[in-house]
Design a protein around this motif. Structure first.
Motif, PDB file in Angstrom:
ATOM      1  N   ALA A   1       1.857   6.672  -6.723  1.00 55.23           N
ATOM      2  CA  ALA A   1       0.784   7.575  -7.159  1.00 55.23           C
ATOM      3  C   ALA A   1       1.174   9.034  -6.895  1.00 55.23           C
ATOM      4  O   ALA A   1       0.963   9.899  -7.750  1.00 55.23           O
ATOM      5  N   ASP A   2       1.762   9.300  -5.734  1.00 57.56           N
ATOM      6  CA  ASP A   2       2.182  10.669  -5.400  1.00 57.56           C
ATOM      7  C   ASP A   2       3.228  11.200  -6.371  1.00 57.56           C
ATOM      8  O   ASP A   2       3.261  12.381  -6.671  1.00 57.56           O
ATOM      9  N   HIS A   3       4.106  10.303  -6.837  1.00 62.06           N
ATOM     10  CA  HIS A   3       5.183  10.717  -7.747  1.00 62.06           C
ATOM     11  C   HIS A   3       4.842  10.466  -9.215  1.00 62.06           C
ATOM     12  O   HIS A   3       5.698  10.658 -10.085  1.00 62.06           O
ATOM     13  N   THR A   4       3.633  10.007  -9.474  1.00 67.34           N
ATOM     14  CA  THR A   4       3.137   9.679 -10.827  1.00 67.34           C
ATOM     15  C   THR A   4       4.112   8.796 -11.615  1.00 67.34           C
ATOM     16  O   THR A   4       4.433   9.070 -12.763  1.00 67.34           O
TER      17      THR A   4
ATOM     18  N   SER B   1       0.826  -1.201   0.000  1.00 65.83           N
ATOM     19  CA  SER B   1       0.000   0.000   0.000  1.00 65.83           C
ATOM     20  C   SER B   1       0.862   1.252   0.000  1.00 65.83           C
ATOM     21  O   SER B   1       0.630   2.195  -0.763  1.00 65.83           O
ATOM     22  N   TRP B   2       1.864   1.259   0.865  1.00 64.80           N
ATOM     23  CA  TRP B   2       2.754   2.417   0.947  1.00 64.80           C
ATOM     24  C   TRP B   2       3.500   2.632  -0.368  1.00 64.80           C
ATOM     25  O   TRP B   2       3.588   3.752  -0.873  1.00 64.80           O
ATOM     26  N   VAL B   3       3.999   1.556  -0.962  1.00 65.57           N
ATOM     27  CA  VAL B   3       4.697   1.658  -2.246  1.00 65.57           C
ATOM     28  C   VAL B   3       3.741   2.197  -3.321  1.00 65.57           C
ATOM     29  O   VAL B   3       4.107   3.094  -4.091  1.00 65.57           O
ATOM     30  N   ASP B   4       2.518   1.678  -3.359  1.00 65.85           N
ATOM     31  CA  ASP B   4       1.537   2.159  -4.342  1.00 65.85           C
ATOM     32  C   ASP B   4       1.205   3.641  -4.129  1.00 65.85           C
ATOM     33  O   ASP B   4       1.069   4.400  -5.088  1.00 65.85           O
ATOM     34  N   ARG B   5       1.071   4.055  -2.868  1.00 64.56           N
ATOM     35  CA  ARG B   5       0.772   5.474  -2.597  1.00 64.56           C
ATOM     36  C   ARG B   5       1.933   6.371  -2.993  1.00 64.56           C
ATOM     37  O   ARG B   5       1.737   7.453  -3.558  1.00 64.56           O
ATOM     38  N   LEU B   6       3.171   5.934  -2.694  1.00 62.02           N
ATOM     39  CA  LEU B   6       4.335   6.712  -3.117  1.00 62.02           C
ATOM     40  C   LEU B   6       4.378   6.834  -4.637  1.00 62.02           C
ATOM     41  O   LEU B   6       4.662   7.906  -5.177  1.00 62.02           O
TER      42      LEU B   6
ATOM     43  N   ARG C   1       1.613 -10.902  -9.863  1.00 57.75           N
ATOM     44  CA  ARG C   1       2.504 -10.107 -10.703  1.00 57.75           C
ATOM     45  C   ARG C   1       3.574  -9.457  -9.850  1.00 57.75           C
ATOM     46  O   ARG C   1       3.405  -9.274  -8.656  1.00 57.75           O
ATOM     47  N   GLY C   2       4.648  -9.084 -10.499  1.00 57.81           N
ATOM     48  CA  GLY C   2       5.652  -8.262  -9.835  1.00 57.81           C
ATOM     49  C   GLY C   2       5.149  -6.834  -9.814  1.00 57.81           C
ATOM     50  O   GLY C   2       4.009  -6.556 -10.182  1.00 57.81           O
ATOM     51  N   LEU C   3       6.001  -5.926  -9.420  1.00 65.25           N
ATOM     52  CA  LEU C   3       5.647  -4.505  -9.445  1.00 65.25           C
ATOM     53  C   LEU C   3       5.951  -3.980 -10.838  1.00 65.25           C
ATOM     54  O   LEU C   3       7.072  -4.094 -11.319  1.00 65.25           O
ATOM     55  N   SER C   4       4.956  -3.397 -11.458  1.00 65.81           N
ATOM     56  CA  SER C   4       5.126  -2.899 -12.816  1.00 65.81           C
ATOM     57  C   SER C   4       6.064  -1.694 -12.841  1.00 65.81           C
ATOM     58  O   SER C   4       5.987  -0.811 -11.996  1.00 65.81           O
ATOM     59  N   LYS C   5       6.929  -1.678 -13.831  1.00 68.91           N
ATOM     60  CA  LYS C   5       7.770  -0.510 -14.078  1.00 68.91           C
ATOM     61  C   LYS C   5       7.229   0.288 -15.261  1.00 68.91           C
ATOM     62  O   LYS C   5       7.786   1.303 -15.632  1.00 68.91           O
ATOM     63  N   ARG C   6       6.119  -0.183 -15.814  1.00 67.49           N
ATOM     64  CA  ARG C   6       5.538   0.448 -16.988  1.00 67.49           C
ATOM     65  C   ARG C   6       4.212   1.142 -16.680  1.00 67.49           C
ATOM     66  O   ARG C   6       3.941   2.226 -17.169  1.00 67.49           O
ATOM     67  N   PHE C   7       3.365   0.511 -15.856  1.00 65.43           N
ATOM     68  CA  PHE C   7       2.019   1.029 -15.622  1.00 65.43           C
ATOM     69  C   PHE C   7       1.881   1.640 -14.236  1.00 65.43           C
ATOM     70  O   PHE C   7       2.285   1.032 -13.246  1.00 65.43           O
ATOM     71  N   ARG C   8       1.303   2.816 -14.192  1.00 68.43           N
ATOM     72  CA  ARG C   8       1.008   3.441 -12.906  1.00 68.43           C
ATOM     73  C   ARG C   8      -0.245   2.807 -12.315  1.00 68.43           C
ATOM     74  O   ARG C   8      -1.055   2.223 -13.032  1.00 68.43           O
ATOM     75  N   THR C   9      -0.394   2.914 -11.008  1.00 70.92           N
ATOM     76  CA  THR C   9      -1.553   2.359 -10.327  1.00 70.92           C
ATOM     77  C   THR C   9      -2.252   3.444  -9.522  1.00 70.92           C
ATOM     78  O   THR C   9      -1.670   4.479  -9.223  1.00 70.92           O
TER      79      THR C   9
ATOM     80  N   PRO D   1       4.745   1.580  -9.640  1.00 76.82           N
ATOM     81  CA  PRO D   1       5.255   1.100  -8.350  1.00 76.82           C
ATOM     82  C   PRO D   1       6.612   0.404  -8.436  1.00 76.82           C
ATOM     83  O   PRO D   1       7.388   0.449  -7.472  1.00 76.82           O
ATOM     84  N   GLY D   2       6.934  -0.215  -9.565  1.00 82.39           N
ATOM     85  CA  GLY D   2       8.242  -0.853  -9.714  1.00 82.39           C
ATOM     86  C   GLY D   2       9.381   0.156  -9.653  1.00 82.39           C
ATOM     87  O   GLY D   2      10.465  -0.145  -9.160  1.00 82.39           O
ATOM     88  N   VAL D   3       9.125   1.363 -10.143  1.00 82.72           N
ATOM     89  CA  VAL D   3      10.132   2.425 -10.082  1.00 82.72           C
ATOM     90  C   VAL D   3      10.375   2.816  -8.624  1.00 82.72           C
ATOM     91  O   VAL D   3      11.518   2.998  -8.203  1.00 82.72           O
TER      92      VAL D   3
END
Length: 188
Positions: free
Chosen positions: A19-22, A12-17, A165-173, A25-27
């Motif tokens: 989203a905040d940085h657009t 959740s924290w990774v996804d929120r970060l 799935r792993g954390l996408s480096k292509r798609f934002r969530t 999540p893999g990034v």
């Protein structure tokens, strides 16, 4: 930087970060220095993600964010080890050791339940306790937690029916939305 909320799951924290940085999540996972087994194409695969923090993950998050290891550990299912969850079979040297814990059914290792009202009110904070097998009702709203997205029919926070799935480096969530891949698109 968004700090972890009390009781929040690491994913959740990774996804929120993210989203905040657009960014995807893999990034964020890579920027935080989460220990990963590999990066395959557009996916980043952290080891023991949200289950048990590795010493490398703890050190890197401390270095990049200043967040103490105890706070990072509190975002992992290992927080409940010895209480509602038996993680004694997990060995940090062998990721396959998670399979024995997964068969016990005491925790959702690659998925989560959720309270839609809590998600809406918090802006997308997923509670770690929602991943415990024994937790089926939201203590705040007194409603049954949702495990399957009513739109796509896939378990929440899993990604595909066949494998996590792993954390996408292509798609934002968007931390409030399902976001699972279904029929070639992301579920809104």
């Amino acid at each position: 930087m968004a700090l972890p909320e009390e009781g929040e799951a690491l994913a959740s924290w990774v996804d929120r970060l993210a989203a905040d940085h657009t960014v995807p999540p893999g990034v964020i996972g890579q920027a935080l220095g989460l220990q990963a087994r590999t990066t395959i194409g557009a996916e980043f695969h952290p080891v023991f993600y949200g289950i048990v923090p590795t010493p490398i993950t703890l050190a890197h998050i401390r270095q990049t964010t200043g967040i103490r290891p105890a706070e990072v550990t509190a975002m992992h299912l290992s927080r409940y080890a010895g209480t509602a969850l038996d993680l004694s079979g997990i060995y940090l040297a062998d990721e396959r050791s998670v399979n024995a814990v997964n068969r016990q059914g005491w925790a959702l290792l690659s998925a989560s339940r959720a309270c839609p009202s809590c998600l809406a009110e918090s802006g997308g904070v997923w509670q770690l306790a929602w991943r415990l097998g024994a937790v089926a009702v939201c203590p705040v709203h007194r409603v049954r937690l949702v495990e399957i997205c009513p739109r796509c029919g896939i378990r929440l926070q899993q990604g595909l029916r066949s494998r996590p799935r792993g954390l996408s480096k292509r798609f934002r969530t968007d931390p409030v939305l399902c976001g699972n891949f279904h029929a070639g698109t992301r579920c809104p």
